[in-house]
Design an enzyme around this catalytic site. Structure first.
Site, PDB file in Angstrom:
ATOM      1  N   ARG A   1      36.807  40.065  19.979  1.00 45.89           N
ATOM      2  CA  ARG A   1      35.906  39.183  19.240  1.00 45.89           C
ATOM      3  C   ARG A   1      34.511  39.780  19.071  1.00 45.89           C
ATOM      4  NH1 ARG A   1      35.128  33.399  21.592  1.00 45.89           N
ATOM      5  NH2 ARG A   1      34.358  34.783  23.207  1.00 45.89           N
TER       6      ARG A   1
ATOM      7  N   LYS B   1      53.009  32.923  30.973  1.00 39.99           N
ATOM      8  CA  LYS B   1      52.996  31.579  31.539  1.00 39.99           C
ATOM      9  C   LYS B   1      51.540  31.149  31.764  1.00 39.99           C
ATOM     10  CE  LYS B   1      53.173  30.803  36.185  1.00 39.99           C
ATOM     11  NZ  LYS B   1      52.083  31.380  36.957  1.00 39.99           N
TER      12      LYS B   1
ATOM     13  N   ASP C   1      58.235  35.874  32.414  1.00 37.06           N
ATOM     14  CA  ASP C   1      58.088  35.389  33.777  1.00 37.06           C
ATOM     15  C   ASP C   1      58.125  36.664  34.612  1.00 37.06           C
ATOM     16  OD1 ASP C   1      58.881  34.674  36.483  1.00 37.06           O
ATOM     17  OD2 ASP C   1      59.043  32.657  35.676  1.00 37.06           O
ATOM     18  N   HIS C   2      56.970  37.085  35.125  1.00 35.65           N
ATOM     19  CA  HIS C   2      56.939  38.445  35.678  1.00 35.65           C
ATOM     20  C   HIS C   2      57.841  38.592  36.910  1.00 35.65           C
ATOM     21  CE1 HIS C   2      53.884  37.027  38.582  1.00 35.65           C
ATOM     22  NE2 HIS C   2      54.177  38.096  39.286  1.00 35.65           N
TER      23      HIS C   2
ATOM     24  N   ASP D   1      52.334  26.334  39.074  1.00 35.80           N
ATOM     25  CA  ASP D   1      52.013  27.766  39.073  1.00 35.80           C
ATOM     26  C   ASP D   1      53.196  28.619  39.538  1.00 35.80           C
ATOM     27  OD1 ASP D   1      50.157  29.935  38.785  1.00 35.80           O
ATOM     28  OD2 ASP D   1      49.942  30.008  40.960  1.00 35.80           O
TER      29      ASP D   1
ATOM     30  N   HIS E   1      58.397  30.765  38.373  1.00 34.35           N
ATOM     31  CA  HIS E   1      59.029  31.887  39.069  1.00 34.35           C
ATOM     32  C   HIS E   1      60.180  31.475  39.992  1.00 34.35           C
ATOM     33  CE1 HIS E   1      55.608  33.847  37.486  1.00 34.35           C
ATOM     34  NE2 HIS E   1      54.761  33.530  38.431  1.00 34.35           N
TER      35      HIS E   1
HETATM   36  C1  BG6 Z   1      51.256  34.269  39.130  1.00 33.52           C
HETATM   37  C2  BG6 Z   1      50.533  33.068  39.657  1.00 33.52           C
HETATM   38  O1  BG6 Z   1      52.127  33.899  38.106  1.00 33.52           O
HETATM   39  O2  BG6 Z   1      52.002  34.863  40.197  1.00 33.52           O
HETATM   40  C3  BG6 Z   1      49.615  33.470  40.795  1.00 33.52           C
HETATM   41  O3  BG6 Z   1      49.783  32.474  38.613  1.00 33.52           O
HETATM   42  C4  BG6 Z   1      50.381  34.180  41.867  1.00 33.52           C
HETATM   43  O4  BG6 Z   1      48.954  32.331  41.331  1.00 33.52           O
HETATM   44  C5  BG6 Z   1      51.194  35.315  41.281  1.00 33.52           C
HETATM   45  O5  BG6 Z   1      49.447  34.684  42.808  1.00 33.52           O
HETATM   46  C6  BG6 Z   1      52.122  35.902  42.326  1.00 33.52           C
HETATM   47  O6  BG6 Z   1      52.717  37.055  41.812  1.00 33.52           O
HETATM   48  P1  BG6 Z   1      53.148  38.242  42.765  1.00 33.52           P
HETATM   49  O7  BG6 Z   1      53.855  39.183  41.853  1.00 33.52           O
HETATM   50  O8  BG6 Z   1      51.901  38.791  43.362  1.00 33.52           O
HETATM   51  O9  BG6 Z   1      54.029  37.624  43.801  1.00 33.52           O
END
Ligand code: BG6
Length: 498
Positions: free
Chosen positions: A57, A159, A188-189, A246, A251
């Site tokens: 931006r 997310k 969704d990582h 969250d 997850h």
């Molecule tokens: C994220 C959440 O999606 O995942 C965070 O928003 C969390 O609050 C994180 O800390 C945890 O991810 P990981 O890969 O560190 O377990």
């Protein structure tokens, strides 16, 4: 630090693409996306003719490039961005100016893609707050950038996907009016973690698992993500989200579907997602008046982590002093189907706990009786633990004879590390971006899955709205009231990771 993904691990290498990032000055871009892209370019997972286009931006091109470079130095020092490497990487970086809610921005983006020539493929990564997802999709659509005439067009959404069932439905409906569902990749990582995929391989590539993987042998399953970090700089988001939204709705429920699903007919996006969806449909719905029996919510008070004092949640910057947002949530799910009837699935996650560990623990039934008449101990129930992080791997807890003339029993722990070193494990964002670039949606959530999981937790969200106070736990401990009761009929009770 993570190792670069290697061509050995890929089924398919990606074609040249335009990687467009909305939110190119934001935290996710700095911490995750840029480091992942550098490593992917290094090992050929991003085609060398690809371009990375940041939509920015209010910054000049030079300022943005400096920001990217500083971010790499801070969050990915291992990539060693010396002058020569930076010159090569920055040659792939382009910038387009503009506000997300201005149609002219998308017009400029379209022009820029046209002028750059080359590949017509584009991945649009929304590394922006959720309220902007629909705005970006609309802008792309109006500028003709969602039409897949000559190359693919894929939209990546982070997310949280909605804050409840109504908002998730609304968001799905709006996005799908601008772009087809098959072009949307909801990240969704957790599904990008290699250790989570390893769980699938353990389940479906070992014939000894399937006969045991059901209510006849399994007593209970606990899926947990325990963190030592607090909410860091994210009070604004976290105050409205809390641990249930969250972590659990996203997850942990996703991991639960992978643990509980039937073997898919093939390892393709729709076959896997259809099976995950069947699990969600079989999850027993919560009676609003009984929510308290199946859930635990708590918030961290001050305490200490690794010998350093940490403040209470309510004393964090940006948190209301009377906030009753939960920083720990646990839910006891029941899956009403032939495989899982009667097996509790306990999902829990919390911040500022004693350890940072993510695990899936499969607890088997106790041996029916003790054949060995020993004084020392009775056989414990076996457990199979999938450690997702850190030190990913699998642990099997067995009983064995103690050396000596008796048949006294000792606990034996068999460990199978996933990799020699966590540094060899690829970063989830590299895996997931590579999947987007190659069009593999297996590890991404489909709209129906997202809506179903919101529908399941909706009564818990409703109950939380009425909450006026919340239990506290001391930061750096496992002192959560209610967990023993929640796991009362699980063999071994609440499993705190060791
Ligand atoms: C994220 C959440 O999606 O995942 C965070 O928003 C969390 O609050 C994180 O800390 C945890 O991810 P990981 O890969 O560190 O377990």
């Amino acid at each position: 630090m993570t190792a670069p993904l290697d061509q050995r691990f890929c089924n398919e290498s990606a074609d040249p693409a335009n990687i467009v990032i909305f939110g190119a000055t934001g935290d996710l871009t700095k911490r995750k996306l840029m480091p992942a892209l550098v490593r992917m370019l290094d090992c050929g997972l991003v085609h060398p003719e690809s371009r990375i286009i940041g939509v920015v931006r209010d910054m000049s091109t030079d300022e943005w490039l400096q920001l990217v470079r500083d971010g790499l130095a801070e969050f990915a020092p291992e990539v060693g961005m010396d002058a020569e490497r930076w010159q090569a990487f920055s040659a792939a970086l382009k910038m387009v100016h503009g506000d997300l809610d201005d149609d002219a921005t998308y017009g400029r983006l379209a022009e820029s893609l046209e002028q750059l020539g080359g590949s017509r493929n584009a991945m649009f990564y929304c590394a922006i707050p959720p309220r902007w997802y629909r705005v970006a999709a609309r802008g792309l659509n109006r500028a003709g950038l969602t039409a897949e005439d000559e190359g693919y067009r894929r939209l990546v959404i982070e997310k949280p996907f909605g804050m409840d069932l109504a908002s998730a439905r609304e968001l799905n409906r709006e996005l799908q009016s601008f772009i087809n569902e098959s072009q949307i990749y909801r990240i969704d990582h957790y599904l990008g973690k290699e250790s989570v995929q390893n769980l699938l391989v353990y389940r479906f590539a070992n014939s000894i698992m399937e006969p045991l993987w059901n209510r006849n042998y399994i007593d209970s399953i606990q899926i947990s993500v325990s963190e030592t970090l607090g909410i860091e700089y994210r009070a604004k988001y976290y105050e409205n989200a809390g641990a249930l939204r969250d972590m659990i709705q996203s997850h942990l429920m996703q991991v639960m579907t992978l643990v509980a699903m039937e073997p898919p007919v093939e390892f393709t996006a729709d076959a896997v997602r259809d099976e995950k969806m069947k699990v969600l449909r079989a999850v027993r719905r919560f009676e609003p008046q009984l929510v308290a029996e199946d859930t635990v919510a708590a918030q961290y008070a001050s305490g200490s982590i690794d010998d350093a004092a940490v403040p209470a949640y309510v004393s964090e910057d940006g948190v209301a002093p009377d906030s009753s947002t939960e920083t720990f949530a646990a839910v006891r799910f029941q899956i009403d189907n032939w495989r899982w009837q009667g097996v509790p699935f306990i999902l829990w996650s919390g911040k500022r706990l004693k350890k940072k560990v993510s695990e899936v623990m499969i607890r088997f039934r106790k041996p029916p009786f003790n054949l060995f008449d020993t004084q020392a101990s009775v056989p414990a129930a076996n457990a199979l633990v999938f450690r997702l992080q850190p030190e990913a791997g699998v642990v099997l807890r067995m009983n064995a004879k103690q050396p000596g003339l008796t048949t006294d029993i000792q606990r034996l722990v068999m460990r199978a590390p996933y990799a020699d070193d966590d540094a060899e494990v690829a970063d989830a964002y590299e895996i997931l971006m590579h999947d987007v670039l190659t069009g593999d949606g297996t590890l991404f959530s489909r709209s129906d899955e997202v809506e179903e999981s919101w529908e399941i937790v909706e009564p818990i969200l409703q109950a939380a709205k009425e909450r006026v106070s919340i239990d506290r736990y001391r930061a750096g401990t496992w002192d959560i009231r209610g967990m023993e009761t929640l796991t009362r009929d699980c063999v071994g009770g609440w499993h705190r990771p060791s």
